[in-house]
Structure formats: structure tokens, C-alpha cells
Design a protein around this motif. Structure first.
Motif, PDB file in Angstrom:
ATOM      1  N   PRO A   1       0.802  -1.232   0.000  1.00  0.00           N
ATOM      2  CA  PRO A   1       0.000   0.000   0.000  1.00  0.00           C
ATOM      3  C   PRO A   1       0.833   1.280   0.000  1.00  0.00           C
ATOM      4  O   PRO A   1       0.516   2.219  -0.740  1.00  0.00           O
ATOM      5  CB  PRO A   1      -0.830  -0.122   1.284  1.00  0.00           C
ATOM      6  N   ALA A   2       1.876   1.332   0.827  1.00  0.00           N
ATOM      7  CA  ALA A   2       2.681   2.550   0.888  1.00  0.00           C
ATOM      8  C   ALA A   2       3.354   2.826  -0.455  1.00  0.00           C
ATOM      9  O   ALA A   2       3.398   3.967  -0.923  1.00  0.00           O
ATOM     10  CB  ALA A   2       3.726   2.434   2.000  1.00  0.00           C
TER      11      ALA A   2
ATOM     12  N   LYS B   1       0.829   4.073  -3.061  1.00  0.00           N
ATOM     13  CA  LYS B   1       0.523   5.501  -2.935  1.00  0.00           C
ATOM     14  C   LYS B   1       1.672   6.365  -3.446  1.00  0.00           C
ATOM     15  O   LYS B   1       1.463   7.326  -4.207  1.00  0.00           O
ATOM     16  CB  LYS B   1       0.240   5.845  -1.466  1.00  0.00           C
TER      17      LYS B   1
ATOM     18  N   GLU C   1      -6.987  -3.530   1.675  1.00  0.00           N
ATOM     19  CA  GLU C   1      -6.283  -2.953   2.820  1.00  0.00           C
ATOM     20  C   GLU C   1      -7.073  -1.811   3.451  1.00  0.00           C
ATOM     21  O   GLU C   1      -7.641  -0.965   2.743  1.00  0.00           O
ATOM     22  CB  GLU C   1      -4.911  -2.417   2.380  1.00  0.00           C
ATOM     23  N   GLU C   2      -7.046  -1.779   4.781  1.00  0.00           N
ATOM     24  CA  GLU C   2      -7.697  -0.682   5.505  1.00  0.00           C
ATOM     25  C   GLU C   2      -7.039   0.655   5.216  1.00  0.00           C
ATOM     26  O   GLU C   2      -7.681   1.707   5.311  1.00  0.00           O
ATOM     27  CB  GLU C   2      -7.678  -0.964   7.017  1.00  0.00           C
ATOM     28  N   THR C   3      -5.750   0.638   4.873  1.00  0.00           N
ATOM     29  CA  THR C   3      -5.034   1.891   4.605  1.00  0.00           C
ATOM     30  C   THR C   3      -5.343   2.436   3.213  1.00  0.00           C
ATOM     31  O   THR C   3      -4.783   3.464   2.826  1.00  0.00           O
ATOM     32  CB  THR C   3      -3.519   1.669   4.739  1.00  0.00           C
ATOM     33  N   LEU C   4      -6.215   1.757   2.469  1.00  0.00           N
ATOM     34  CA  LEU C   4      -6.570   2.210   1.124  1.00  0.00           C
ATOM     35  C   LEU C   4      -8.065   2.544   1.043  1.00  0.00           C
ATOM     36  O   LEU C   4      -8.727   2.240   0.061  1.00  0.00           O
ATOM     37  CB  LEU C   4      -6.215   1.131   0.093  1.00  0.00           C
ATOM     38  N   GLN C   5      -8.588   3.188   2.080  1.00  0.00           N
ATOM     39  CA  GLN C   5     -10.022   3.480   2.111  1.00  0.00           C
ATOM     40  C   GLN C   5     -10.343   4.950   1.872  1.00  0.00           C
ATOM     41  O   GLN C   5     -11.457   5.394   2.145  1.00  0.00           O
ATOM     42  CB  GLN C   5     -10.630   3.023   3.438  1.00  0.00           C
ATOM     43  N   ASP C   6      -9.400   5.669   1.329  1.00  0.00           N
ATOM     44  CA  ASP C   6      -9.609   7.066   0.977  1.00  0.00           C
ATOM     45  C   ASP C   6      -9.826   7.145  -0.533  1.00  0.00           C
ATOM     46  O   ASP C   6      -8.982   6.696  -1.310  1.00  0.00           O
ATOM     47  CB  ASP C   6      -8.381   7.883   1.398  1.00  0.00           C
TER      48      ASP C   6
ATOM     49  N   VAL D   1      -6.983   8.146  -2.832  1.00  0.00           N
ATOM     50  CA  VAL D   1      -5.917   7.198  -3.174  1.00  0.00           C
ATOM     51  C   VAL D   1      -6.212   6.537  -4.514  1.00  0.00           C
ATOM     52  O   VAL D   1      -5.338   6.426  -5.383  1.00  0.00           O
ATOM     53  CB  VAL D   1      -5.779   6.125  -2.070  1.00  0.00           C
TER      54      VAL D   1
ATOM     55  N   ASN E   1     -13.024  -0.898  -0.834  1.00  0.00           N
ATOM     56  CA  ASN E   1     -11.946  -0.852  -1.823  1.00  0.00           C
ATOM     57  C   ASN E   1     -12.492  -1.039  -3.229  1.00  0.00           C
ATOM     58  O   ASN E   1     -12.110  -0.319  -4.164  1.00  0.00           O
ATOM     59  CB  ASN E   1     -10.896  -1.911  -1.529  1.00  0.00           C
TER      60      ASN E   1
END
Length: 651
Positions: A400-401, A404, A426-431, A434, A473
């Protein structure tokens, strides 16, 4: 793998002292004919940087290109006529076996075809897939149908072999997981089409180039028969050439290879395990007398004492490797209208915990990656050198990092490429921003290993994805214009029928944002945590003596607390029979879908889906629909969705 020792590498030989060699690297069938595979260009880059001459050949695409020519099809017709005449004579004498009767019927049928018309349509089809008519779905479908018809025609000359264009499901009737059958197939001039491909495409090149080393990369089990056929025939014709094999499948079979000394010498001379760039370089230096063979890491070879496996393992430092070198590859011969190049920013999987997965078996060390800055620099270099704007980011799962940062840098630097990759939910990809940024950066299609939509089952798998995150997602990526391809399977040990049906219902409910789907059944791959610890997962692994080159095992549940293998297969068949119509596509190669989205700039592509037609009182789906293979005897000898039917090689 126990007892192996990782090393930092060997001392480089000074440039002025280095002996150079000519090396030929071969990539065998069968693989998708739409883009190069990354293995050979990665090896070539390191060898050329060290001063060696490298001839790299993608025999996979050369084979398909060769198949669809007038010259080859006339040759096939002559082979058919020869077989037909012999069978007709046997029929007159009343000596036909049942199998020969089937062969005779097939040959009599194909002999009615106009081979020149078929060849003309096949040649036209190549022009379609390589030109702008590719983007007219009706014409592309017709071209793919022409390829399939041509493959059926070719198959008749190799009866009972079934040769398939796409997906890669060709079946020569021998099981590659059974060494006895594998060896028998290598010499079978009736069904082994790769013998003729070797005679026509490979041996003349070896004769002309006169390499001292031939390396063959075998990445999938489908390539074992073709790859070993090439090895054996080169060794028989040019016994002085050192033949080395490598690739993911060779690494996965490292425990079995020492039990088959016949492979060493009769088929190949040495095998490289795990990553091969520097191991191959050091092997060549050893063959040139500049290193001790026993010092070369990742190497398995044969001596008078038997099979030797060097204990040291070398893991590549990805940031220090040169740019993959595609020079010499037929980049304009793939069956696509735009060049597509694979690129790898990471090795291994950053998650690396899924209990059903053995993808990381090809690496001794797990995850390693490059910085976003280096990724973008290398992508731009490849773009400029090869005049290519379409990239397959071939990572196991894009972190994910990095996803981005690379997206941001591709936009900031106006790199102007289109790309596709595999990614986790991934929870870090919920914007939403992104996904919008990724689409702006050229991301066209994403491939997700969802596996299940039930959170309890996902936790058993150690995926730990939440259903709400999966849904978010998918909706956000689709809103950004990205094509979502979801992969899932039934039958993870312990999964109940209701939990399996929850996965089915999830993909149906979210069909508008799931643009394509693959739903299969659980397979117990041999190097997974599940197979290493079967008791923990409530399964019993059944190993069969004849399957002495296994990549997966048949298993049973210790307690009746979930659906069985057969239950999962039947559920899978039911899905494709009853539920698959909304996803049935006429354009079913991943790279083809990728290019359509790149061309039209949207994930709304109704023209590539098959249409349901009413014929009389029944419905049917038109177009090229990829269904799962038929129920039959699988490689484990059990009933299953497998096409491999053994010739029944005797002892």
C-alpha cells in the motif's frame, strides 16, 4: 530447505581476468502470448553486464507465431495425411484399436478442412491482434476463434493431445507430476508437439549460435514438459553444451530432484534454485575454470558421488540489480497491438502470511522492495528505451505505501504510462483520493486475491481482511475508473457450505463493481503452511507413491466440519453454470482487458462482454467464455476438475 546457509555473495572476478562465454537462454511454452516473461531479461542483464554474450529466446511466443503460418499448417496437413494412411491400412486389416478408431475419425474429419483457408484466417487473426482492429471487439473475438480453430486442427496431428490457445490448458495425456510419465512423454513423437517445435525453432538456433551454456527457465508446471523436452533434445544433439534449468517450479521440486539422477545428464546438467541472476553468472565462471563449482550458491548438480546441492543460498539485492534487458526479444510479435513490459519492484510478498499460499517458495528470503523513486526512475528508463507505455507490475502483492508513493510520483513527473498489478484489500486504502490518484497515474486494472467474503474463513487463512474494507476498496476503485478482477475459492478446510455461499452472494451483490471474477476450489499446495502443519488445520495429506514430482496433494478433512474437495468442485461448477453470465467476456486475456481500458479510458466496456441469446426455448451465452475444465480424473487420481488423463505408462 533445512541446513541451507545464506551468504552475501562471492568475490567478483576482475574485468581484465574474466573469461567470457556465449549463453543461450530459452523460455519454453506454455505461457500467455501477450507479453514477455521477466525471468530471461533479468538474467540477461546481469550476464551482459559481466561481458557475456547472451541470446535470449521466448520460444513460447515464437511457437504461437509459428503455429499460425501457412508453412506450419501445410506441414501439419502432411503429418495428418501420413497418420491417416497408416490407420486406413490398419482398418483394412481389421487391426484398429479403439483409440486408433477415434484417431481415424478425427483425421477424416479434419481432412475435409481447406488448410489454405484456415492458414489465411490464422494469418489475418495475427494482424488483428497486433493492429488497431484489436479494439473492435467483434473482430478480436473472431480472431481468437480463428486461433482456437487452428489449434484444434493442429491437435488432430498429435492425437490424443489437446492443444489449446488460451487459457493454457493443453494436455498431452501425460501427468507432469509423475516422473515415469514425464520421461515417457519426452520421447513420444506422436503426442509431444514440443519435439517438433524443438526441431524447427530451437535446435537450428543452437547449431547456428554455438553457445557453451543453455539455460531454460521453467516458471510453471505447464512448462515442465516443453522445457524438459528442449533440454533432452539439445543434450542429445549437442552433448558438449552445459544445460542448466531454473525457475519457480524447479525450486519447488528441489527435494525430489536428487531422487531422480536420471534427470542429471540425460535431461540437464545442473539446476539453479531460488533467484538465479548471480547464481547463473557464478556457474558460468565455474564452468570457465574461474571458480569452484562447489562454491556456487543456489546450485544443484551431479558428480561421480551423486547429486550435490550446495548449502549456500544467495538472495539478490534488488536495488543493486541492473535494469531488465529485453534486447533481442520479439517485442512486436506478441499478440497485442501495444508493447507491454513486465516490471518487478518487490520480491516476495509484504504480507507473506496466507496459510494456503506458496508463491514465496521461489525466494529463500521473503519480502524485499525498492524505493518509489528508484521504481519510477527504472520505469521511465524502460519506457524510453523500448518505446513502451504499458507495464505489468508483476509483484506478488503491491504494498500500500509503495502504491501511494509510486502513484504520486508518476503523476508529479507526468510519466504517462498505463499499468496493472495485483493488490490486497487494505484498511489503509479506504480514501477515495488514493484510488483517484492511482487512476490518474495510469492504473487501469487491479487483481485482488479476495479468497472468501466470510471473515471467519479469512481469519483461518490469516488474511485478516474485513468484509467492509473489501466492499469499500472495490467501490472506490471502480468509481475511479479502475477495472476490478476478484479471485476467490471454495473449500478452505473448515469452511461451511453457508460460508462458501456467502462468498458467492457477495460477488453477485457487488457485481457492478466487480468487473471480472475467477472462482475456483481450494488446492493444498505442498509448500504451504497448511500442508506443513496439516493437524493444525484439521486435514490429512494423502501422498501417492507414483506422484513423485508433486506440487500439490490430495487431502481429506479429519472431521466432517466443512465442505469436502468434491463439494467445493461442485459448488464451483454450479457457479459457472448458473451465476457466471454477467462476467462472461469475449476478451478474456488479462492483457487484452488492460489494453481496452487503456484505450477507452473507462471500466465500463459492454462491448467485451458476451451476450445472452435465446435459441428456441433455451438460453445460451455467445462469445468466448472461459469455463472451468470438465469434471474428470485429476492429478491426484480422484474425481475433480482436471483434464490430465494418463496414457497409463507401464512399469
Amino acid at each position: 530447505m533445512s541446513g541451507l546457509v545464506q551468504i552475501d555473495g562471492l568475490t567478483p572476478i576482475k574485468k581484465e581476468d574474466r573469461k567470457t562465454s556465449k549463453v543461450m537462454l530459452l523460455f519454453p511454452p506454455e505461457w500467455v502470448p501477450t507479453a514477455p516473461y521477466l525471468a530471461l531479461p533479468s538474467l540477461t542483464a546481469v550476464l551482459r553486464a559481466a561481458g557475456h554474450t547472451v541470446i535470449q529466446r521466448d520460444i513460447n511466443i515464437e511457437m504461437y507465431d509459428h503455429f499460425f503460418t501457412t508453412e506450419f499448417l501445410i506441414w501439419v496437413r502432411a503429418r495428418q495425411a501420413m497418420h491417416l494412411k497408416a490407420l486406413q491400412m490398419k482398418e483394412k486389416r481389421g487391426e484398429l484399436t479403439e483409440q486408433e478408431g477415434g484417431q481415424l475419425a478425427i483425421l477424416e474429419q479434419v481432412m475435409t478442412l481447406d488448410v489454405f483457408d484456415l492458414a489465411a484466417r490464422a494469418e489475418d487473426a495475427k494482424s488483428v491482434v497486433r493492429g488497431q482492429h484489436f479494439y473492435e471487439a467483434d473482430k478480436l473475438e473472431a480472431a481468437l476463434n480463428a486461433f482456437r480453430e487452428t489449434m484444434q486442427f493442429i491437435s488432430a496431428a498429435y492425437y490424443p493431445a489437446s492443444l489449446v490457445f488460451y487459457p493454457m490448458e493443453s494436455n498431452l495425456g501425460y501427468r507432469p507430476g509423475v516422473s515415469k510419465e514425464l520421461f515417457a512423454c519426452l520421447g513420444d513423437e506422436q503426442v509431444n508437439v514440443y519435439r517438433d517445435i524443438c526441431n524447427q525453432l530451437v535446435l537450428p538456433s543452437v547449431s547456428k549460435e554455438k553457445p557453451s551454456v543453455v539455460g531454460i527457465s521453467i516458471g510453471t508446471q505447464m512448462q515442465l514438459i516443453a522445457g524438459f523436452t528442449f533440454c533432452k533434445m539439445i543434450k542429445e544433439t549437442f552433448p558438449h553444451v552445459h544445460i542448466v534449468v531454473g525457475g519457480n517450479v524447479i525450486t519447488r521440486l528441489q527435494e525430489e530432484l536428487p531422487n531422480h539422477e536420471r534427470f542429471f545428464g540425460e535431461v540437464f546438467d545442473s539446476a539453479i534454485l531460488y533467484e538465479g541472476e548471480h547464481a547463473l553468472l557464478w556457474l558460468i565462471e565455474a564452468l570457465n575454470g574461474q571458480r569452484d563449482l562447489a562454491s556456487v550458491p543456489n546450485l544443484m548438480y551431479h558428480t561421480v558421488e551423486g547429486i550435490q546441492q550446495n548449502k549456500e543460498v544467495y538472495t539478490e539485492k534488488t536495488t543493486a540489480l541492473p535494469l531488465p534487458d529485453f534486447d533481442g526479444f520479439p517485442l512486436d510479435h506478441y499478440f497485442v497491438p501495444e508493447r507491454i513490459i513486465p516490471y518487478l519492484a518487490t520480491r516476495g510478498c509484504y504480507w507473506g502470511r496466507c496459510t494456503f499460499c506458496d508463491h514465496g517458495q521461489g525466494y529463500f528470503d521473503q519480502y524485499r522492495g525498492m524505493t518509489a523513486q528508484l521504481v519510477v526512475e527504472q520505469v521511465k528508463a524502460l519506457r524510453d528505451k523500448y518505446q513502451c507505455r504499458h507495464f505489468l507490475f508483476a509483484d506478488e502483492s503491491y504494498p500500500p505505501a509503495l502504491f501511494k508513493r509510486v502513484s504520486q510520483m508518476l503523476v508529479d513527473q507526468n510519466v504517462g504510462i498505463k499499468w496493472t498489478t495485483l493488490i490486497r484489500f487494505e484498511e489503509t486504502l479506504q480514501d477515495q483520493a488514493v484510488w483517484d490518484l492511482a487512476a490518474k497515474a495510469g492504473c487501469c486494472t487491479l487483481y485482488y486475491g479476495m479468497e472468501s467474503a466470510n471473515e471467519r474463513v479469512l481469519n483461518l487463512m490469516d488474511k485478516h481482511a474485513k468484509k467492509s474494507v473489501i466492499r469499500n476498496n472495490l467501490h472506490q476503485a471502480a468509481k475511479a475508473g479502475i477495472w476490478n478482477h476478484v479471485m476467490a475459492f471454495y473449500g478452505f478446510p473448515g469452511e461451511t457450505r453457508d460460508e462458501a455461499l456467502e462468498t458467492r452472494q457477495f460477488v453477485i451483490d457487488n457485481q457492478p463493481v466487480i468487473h471480472s471474477v475467477e472462482l475456483f476450489y481450494f488446492v493444498a499446495y505442498r509448500h504451504t503452511p497448511m500442508v506443513r502443519n496439516p493437524d493444525k488445520f484439521g486435514i490429512t495429506i494423502h501422498k501417492q507413491e507414483e506422484y513423485d514430482l508433486p506440487l500439490d496433494y490430495y487431502y481429506t478433512l479429519n472431521e466432517p466440519v466443512g465442505i469436502s474437495c468434491l463439494d467445493a468442485m461442485q459448488l464451483c461448477e454450479e457457479f459457472y453454470r448458473n451465476d457466471f453470465q454477467p462476467w462472461a467476456v469475449r476478451v478474456n486475456a488479462r492483457e487484452h482487458v488492460f489494453l481496452y481500458i487503456s484505450k477507452f479510458g473507462t471500466n465500463k466496456l459492454p462491448q467485451i462482454y458476451a451476450q445472452r441469446q435465446t435459441v428456441g426455448s433455451s438460453d445460451s451465452v455467445s462469445g468466448l467464455v472461459t469455463w472451468p475444465v470438465s469434471m474428470g480424473e485429476g492429478e491426484d487420481g480422484k474425481e475433480g476438475m482436471g483434464r490430465v488423463m494418463s496414457h497409463g505408462v507401464g512399469s
